[in-house]
Design an enzyme around this catalytic site. Sequence first.
Site, PDB file in Angstrom:
ATOM      1  N   ARG A   1       0.830  -1.208   0.000  1.00  0.00           N
ATOM      2  CA  ARG A   1       0.000   0.000   0.000  1.00  0.00           C
ATOM      3  C   ARG A   1       0.864   1.258   0.000  1.00  0.00           C
ATOM      4  NH1 ARG A   1      -2.107  -2.989  -1.918  1.00  0.00           N
ATOM      5  NH2 ARG A   1      -4.096  -3.965  -1.656  1.00  0.00           N
TER       6      ARG A   1
ATOM      7  N   GLU B   1       2.041   1.547  -3.475  1.00  0.00           N
ATOM      8  CA  GLU B   1       0.919   2.040  -4.275  1.00  0.00           C
ATOM      9  C   GLU B   1       0.724   3.547  -4.076  1.00  0.00           C
ATOM     10  OE1 GLU B   1      -3.404   0.192  -5.027  1.00  0.00           O
ATOM     11  OE2 GLU B   1      -3.028   0.751  -2.939  1.00  0.00           O
TER      12      GLU B   1
ATOM     13  N   SER C   1      15.565  14.530   1.973  1.00  0.00           N
ATOM     14  CA  SER C   1      16.504  13.553   2.506  1.00  0.00           C
ATOM     15  C   SER C   1      15.797  12.426   3.257  1.00  0.00           C
ATOM     16  CB  SER C   1      17.483  14.247   3.452  1.00  0.00           C
ATOM     17  OG  SER C   1      18.341  13.294   4.050  1.00  0.00           O
TER      18      SER C   1
END
Length: 156
Positions: free
Chosen positions: A96, A99, A122
């Site tokens: 997820r 995604e 960073s």
Amino acid sequence: MTQSQVTPNAREALTETIVDAKVRKNLTFEAINEGTGLSLAYTTAALLGQHALPENAAKLVAERLGLDDGAVRLLQTIPVRGSTPGGVPTDPTVYRFYEMVQVYGSTLKALVHEKFGDGIISAINFKLDIQKVPDPEGGERAVITLNGKYLPTKPF
């Protein structure tokens, strides 16, 4: 002297030992982290093989988990980071996040560049936090804060 790993193998094996000890002792990452002086996210990442721990923290967590001196030394080594094998993650929770970056990555890039200019956020000078909050529509929500220092691209 600071030591560095050249393959993820030793830290992956240690991670298996750590997770086994955590389960056997019925500990939470929060309980293991207590007294280290480090954030919960940092210590958890270290225990999962992604960061080195300072000596005092390595000794403390090793004592809690019943780990030997070799594990204490290994916890202090600089790991091979981002070493999750297999490319695209298959674990549903990790997927997820993958995604989310697939859907919002170009948006994040565009907005970072619009607000800051050409550069990166960073992951070294970085803080991570996760909070569990009630959802007004029922259930719970995860509030995840990614706090990284902006580093501008420097022409040379």
